[in-house]
Each structure stands twice: as structure tokens, then as C-alpha cells.
Enzyme design. Structure first.
Site, PDB file in Angstrom:
ATOM      1  N   LYS A   3      16.365  21.907 -11.212  1.00  0.00           N
ATOM      2  CA  LYS A   3      15.688  20.669 -11.566  1.00  0.00           C
ATOM      3  C   LYS A   3      16.541  19.693 -12.382  1.00  0.00           C
ATOM      4  O   LYS A   3      17.264  20.071 -13.278  1.00  0.00           O
ATOM      5  CB  LYS A   3      14.432  20.973 -12.391  1.00  0.00           C
ATOM      6  CG  LYS A   3      13.346  21.641 -11.593  1.00  0.00           C
ATOM      7  CD  LYS A   3      12.674  20.671 -10.641  1.00  0.00           C
ATOM      8  CE  LYS A   3      11.848  19.697 -11.406  1.00  0.00           C
ATOM      9  NZ  LYS A   3      10.443  19.780 -11.091  1.00  0.00           N
ATOM     10  N   HIS A  42       0.833  -1.215   0.000  1.00  0.00           N
ATOM     11  CA  HIS A  42       0.000   0.000   0.000  1.00  0.00           C
ATOM     12  C   HIS A  42       0.864   1.261   0.000  1.00  0.00           C
ATOM     13  O   HIS A  42       0.441   2.306   0.479  1.00  0.00           O
ATOM     14  CB  HIS A  42      -0.945   0.025   1.204  1.00  0.00           C
ATOM     15  CG  HIS A  42      -1.659  -1.270   1.441  1.00  0.00           C
ATOM     16  ND1 HIS A  42      -2.870  -1.586   0.865  1.00  0.00           N
ATOM     17  CD2 HIS A  42      -1.298  -2.378   2.153  1.00  0.00           C
ATOM     18  CE1 HIS A  42      -3.239  -2.798   1.241  1.00  0.00           C
ATOM     19  NE2 HIS A  42      -2.294  -3.310   2.015  1.00  0.00           N
ATOM     20  N   SER A  85      15.117  21.809 -16.354  1.00  0.00           N
ATOM     21  CA  SER A  85      13.921  22.621 -16.583  1.00  0.00           C
ATOM     22  C   SER A  85      14.358  23.950 -17.168  1.00  0.00           C
ATOM     23  O   SER A  85      15.420  24.466 -16.824  1.00  0.00           O
ATOM     24  CB  SER A  85      13.202  22.839 -15.261  1.00  0.00           C
ATOM     25  OG  SER A  85      12.396  23.998 -15.329  1.00  0.00           O
ATOM     26  N   GLU A  92       9.832   8.493 -17.073  1.00  0.00           N
ATOM     27  CA  GLU A  92       8.492   9.083 -17.231  1.00  0.00           C
ATOM     28  C   GLU A  92       7.932   8.790 -18.624  1.00  0.00           C
ATOM     29  O   GLU A  92       6.771   8.411 -18.779  1.00  0.00           O
ATOM     30  CB  GLU A  92       8.541  10.595 -17.020  1.00  0.00           C
ATOM     31  CG  GLU A  92       8.797  10.999 -15.585  1.00  0.00           C
ATOM     32  CD  GLU A  92       8.982  12.505 -15.467  1.00  0.00           C
ATOM     33  OE1 GLU A  92       7.974  13.210 -15.373  1.00  0.00           O
ATOM     34  OE2 GLU A  92      10.131  12.981 -15.502  1.00  0.00           O
TER      35      GLU A  92
END
Ligand code: ARG
Length: 464
Positions: free
Chosen positions: A290, A163, A284, A297
Site C-alpha cells: 500500500k 456524473h 500500511s 484524504e
């Protein structure tokens, strides 16, 4: 001959009284995407021609002319000099038309006893067999990279989750080997699908077989097919093999996507478990700090596209009456894109996982936070004579006490633990240690580093 491919602007015959509409031509043409079948189309045509000659259906001079002409066609395609024509619809007619320019009547004899319907089915099978073999190599490389990483991290402890809540400590190597199992099943599925890909449709002709005395076994042997198709109607219309491949590919991408999701989580500041090699990240344009895990992804995203291709093929087939229908031309783009996406993804992941940097301390700190050894403490009490349910309850109370005082279970003193049950002894310390907990799960399939090393050895032998 008035219907010869080289002199007519359209491919089929004198039957048609007006030229095909320009949009219809663009709509129905497949050459823009099926030209990548050319090497396989040529290979299959040569096998067909040799068989025709060996059966005396064409002469030996015809065969020589076809072989010479095809060699030049192949060269022109390889060197990018081949002139692909939309009005010739697809790869098959383009290749044959050029062959006929080069080899004359011999070129026109090549299509004897054959149809584009069994031809295209043969070409796709050859193409897909080759793609599967390359995908298997990439899949194996990924499994090996994961096994090697697992070997280096058999003793690295991370929190195991259920979980997404800290559950029990596990070996990071053990966690990685879970993916090796998934990808191992994937390799089996691909190998199984390959057996059914590897059957020869040629000889089915348009749909009913042919009256020429073809030697289908000879063609199958020359092209490396394991068997010939046994029903001509099925042979020209069957795309199960493409669907099976896309199903196996979808499942591989699901596994890649799950791994990707973990990599993205682990790389976030909240976890801080790993760093991906810089060459796999991007920055970024606005936030200078970043570093984004773009490759995982995107792989997670591309899994959706591959699963979509599987649906496309299933729906493509579901309403088709026997035998060949033009719908089938729509099989290629999803199939090609599935194989391309899969191959790129697996190749990237093999290299990326080999370069993964692991922050073992961050993993350990995280495992120390969620009372990860609570089950071990309960098991300890059971071994001291408590029924399991009572032990479970006692430890739950202890965890509650910890939460109130902002501590982890592992930080309770011996005296506090003895309040749970008088049987608690100083040896409880080992049970509450992450290393003790992980090492105790020492049965086949368990997370103990000893087990992980055994699995690594088995897998290394399997992958050697
Ligand atoms: N381009 C076609 C395809 O991909 C080849 C077979 C066409 N056959 C036909 N009878 N129109 O399916």
C-alpha cells in the site's frame, strides 16, 4: 494603589470580596490560546501610547518608559521566558501586568482611554490581517504550481466526466485550470474581506467611546488600518470580519476537498492517472503493497473542520445583544484553527501539485474507453446536414452496437459508420480521434490545447 495589577492575585479591582473559584478561573481564562496575539497586542499598545503622548494625555517620560518596558516584554515572549499567568486571564492583562512591573506607573497609564473590548478587537484584526496576507502568498503559490502543471499538460488528454461517467475528452491542463479559476475567486474574496478586517476599533473603549481627546486617525495610520470604525458599539462587538474570513476559508477548503477527491480517485489502481510524490504518501502497517494518499484524504477531512468553525462563529454571534459579551472570547480558537489549517493545507498542496507525476498513457487509454467522441460524431453528422436530434439518435444506436460487440466508437470501420448516414466520409476519422475532438473545442473557455495555452499565458501574467 491597591488595585495595581502587580500586587493583586486577580486582575480587576478591590470590588471583589472573595477570590474567584479555581474552576471559574480556568473556565474563563483565555491566555492559553490568546497569547499568540501578543506581538499584535504590543504593537497596538505602542501605537496607543504614542498617540496618548502626542495628545499630552501621558507624559513623554511615561512614553519612554512604556517603550522600554514593552521592548523587554517582547523579548521575554520571543525567547520563551515570559511567565504567563492564568490568574491574569488573558494576553492583554498578562502583558500589561508585566509592563507595569518593568515600567512602574507609566505601565499603569497605558490603559487610559482604552478597554480590553476595543483592545481585543484591534488585536484580532491585526492578527487576521497578517494571516490573510500569508494565506494569499500560499494561495498564489498553489495557483502557480497548477498553472505550470497545466502548461506541461496542455496536450495530455484525459476523459472528462459528468456524473463520473466518461463524457468527452478534455485536456488535463484544462482540467487543472478549472481549479486555478476557483482559487482565483478565492483570492478575490480574501482581498475583499481584508478591506473590512482592516478597520480600527481602538477608541471605542468599553462600548461608548471615551472622553479623552484621542487621535484615532493617528493610531489607524501607525497600525496600517485603512479606516477607523464609525460606531463604538459596533466596533467592540462586531465579528463579521472573522465570519467573512471563515466563509472564504471554508470555500477554499471546499475547493481543496474537491481536488483532493479527484487526486484520491486518480491515484487508485482503477484509474492509475497519477502518482503523488512519496513524501506525500504513507504505507500500511499490515498491507506491504500500500501507498496511501494521506495528504489529500486529510485535507478532504479537514475541510469539514473548517466549515464547522464557520458554523461555530455564526452561532456564536446570533444571540448576542449589543455590545461586547464574553461569548466573544470564543471567537479565537475557531478563527486561529481555520487560519492554521488553511495555511498548512495550501502550502502542502502547492508543493504536492508541483511534484505530481502524470501517467498520460493511462489517461489516454481511459479516454478511449467510454465512447468519449460520441458528441463529436453527432456534431459531424449535423455538419453533413442531419438535424441534431436525429444525429444524436443515430450515434446512440452506434454506441449500442459497439457495446454489443465490445468495441469503442472509435473502433468502428468506415463502412459501419457510413451505415449511420451515407454522408459519412473518410474525414470522420479525425473527428473520432481524441486529439481531433479536443482541438475542435477551440473557443474561449474551451478545452483545445491552443485555448489552454492562452489561459496559461494570461494566468502567468496575472500571477507574475
Ligand atoms: N479575553 C477577552 C476576549 O477575548 C478580552 C476582552 C475581555 N473584556 C472584558 N470586559 N471581559 O474577548
Amino acid at each position: 494603589m491597591s488595585s495595581s495589577l502587580d500586587r493583586k492575585s486577580q486582575a480587576w479591582s478591590a470590588l471583589f470580596s472573595e477570590p474567584v473559584d479555581a474552576l471559574v478561573q480556568r473556565y474563563t481564562a483565555s491566555v492559553g490560546f490568546d497569547k499568540r496575539l501578543a506581538p499584535f497586542d504590543i504593537q497596538a499598545s505602542l501605537a496607543h501610547a504614542r498617540m496618548l503622548a502626542s495628545r499630552g494625555i501621558i507624559g513623554s517620560q511615561d512614553l519612554a518608559d512604556i517603550e522600554r518596558g514593552m521592548a523587554q516584554v517582547r523579548e521575554e515572549i520571543e525567547q520563551g521566558r515570559f511567565e504567563w499567568k492564568l490568574e491574569l486571564e488573558d494576553v492583554h492583562l498578562n502583558v500589561e501586568a508585566r509592563l507595569t512591573q518593568l515600567a512602574g506607573d507609566a505601565g499603569k497609564r497605558l490603559h487610559t482611554g482604552r478597554s480590553r473590548n476595543d483592545q481585543v478587537a484591534t488585536d484580532i484584526r491585526l492578527w487576521l490581517r497578517d494571516a490573510v496576507d500569508r494565506i494569499q502568498v500560499a494561495l498564489r503559490a498553489l495557483r502557480l504550481a497548477l498553472v505550470e502543471l497545466a502548461e506541461r499538460h496542455a496536450d495530455t488528454i484525459m476523459p472528462g466526466f459528468t456524473h463520473l461517467q466518461v463524457a468527452q475528452p478534455v485536456s488535463f491542463g484544462h482540467h487543472l485550470l478549472a481549479y486555478v479559476e476557483m482559487f482565483g475567486r478565492d483570492a478575490e474574496r480574501l482581498a475583499d474581506a481584508r478591506r473590512r478586517i482592516n478597520r480600527l476599533p481602538l477608541g471605542a473603549a468599553a462600548l461608548a467611546g471615551t472622553s479623552y481627546p484621542l487621535d484615532r486617525e493617528m493610531v489607524a495610520r501607525e497600525l496600517g488600518f485603512e479606516a477607523i470604525s464609525r460606531n463604538s458599539l459596533d466596533a467592540v462587538s462586531d465579528r463579521d470580519f472573522a465570519i467573512e474570513f471563515c466563509a472564504a476559508a471554508s470555500l477554499i477548503m471546499v475547493h481543496v476537498s474537491r481536488l483532493s477527491e479527484e487526486l484520491v480517485l486518480w491515484m487508485s489502481q482503477a484509474f492509475g492517472f497519477i502518482r503523488l510524490p512519496d513524501r506525500y504518501c504513507t504505507g500500511s502497517s499490515i498491507m506491504p503493497q500500500k501507498k496511501n494518499p494521506d495528504v489529500p484524504e486529510l485535507a478532504r477531512g479537514k475541510s469539514g473542520r473548517v466549515i464547522g468553525h464557520l458554523s461555530a462563529l455564526l452561532v456564536l454571534m446570533k444571540g448576542q445583544p449589543l455590545a461586547y459579551n464574553k461569548d466573544n472570547q470564543e471567537d479565537k480558537e475557531p478563527l486561529f484553527d481555520t487560519a492554521d489549517t488553511l495555511l498548512d493545507t495550501l502550502s502542502l498542496f502547492a508543493d504536492m501539485m508541483a511534484g505530481l507525476e502524470v501517467d498520460a498513457q493511462a489517461m489516454r487509454r481511459s479516454a478511449l474507453k467510454g465512447h468519449a467522441t460520441a458528441t463529436d460524431l453527432a456534431d459531424y453528422l449535423v455538419k453533413k446536414g442531419l438535424p441534431f436530434r436525429d444525429a444524436h439518435e443515430a450515434v446512440a444506436l452506434a454506441v449500442r452496437e459497439c457495446a454489443a460487440s465490445g468495441r469503442d466508437l472509435g473502433e468502428l470501420t468506415l463502412a459501419e459508420l457510413q451505415r449511420l448516414h451515407p454522408a459519412v466520409q473518410p474525414d470522420v476519422a479525425e473527428v473520432l480521434r481524441l486529439e481531433g475532438s479536443v482541438a475542435s473545442r477551440d473557443l474561449p473557455g474551451g478545452t483545445a490545447p491552443r485555448q489552454v495555452r492562452e489561459q496559461v499565458a494570461r494566468l502567468r501574467a496575472e500571477l507574475a
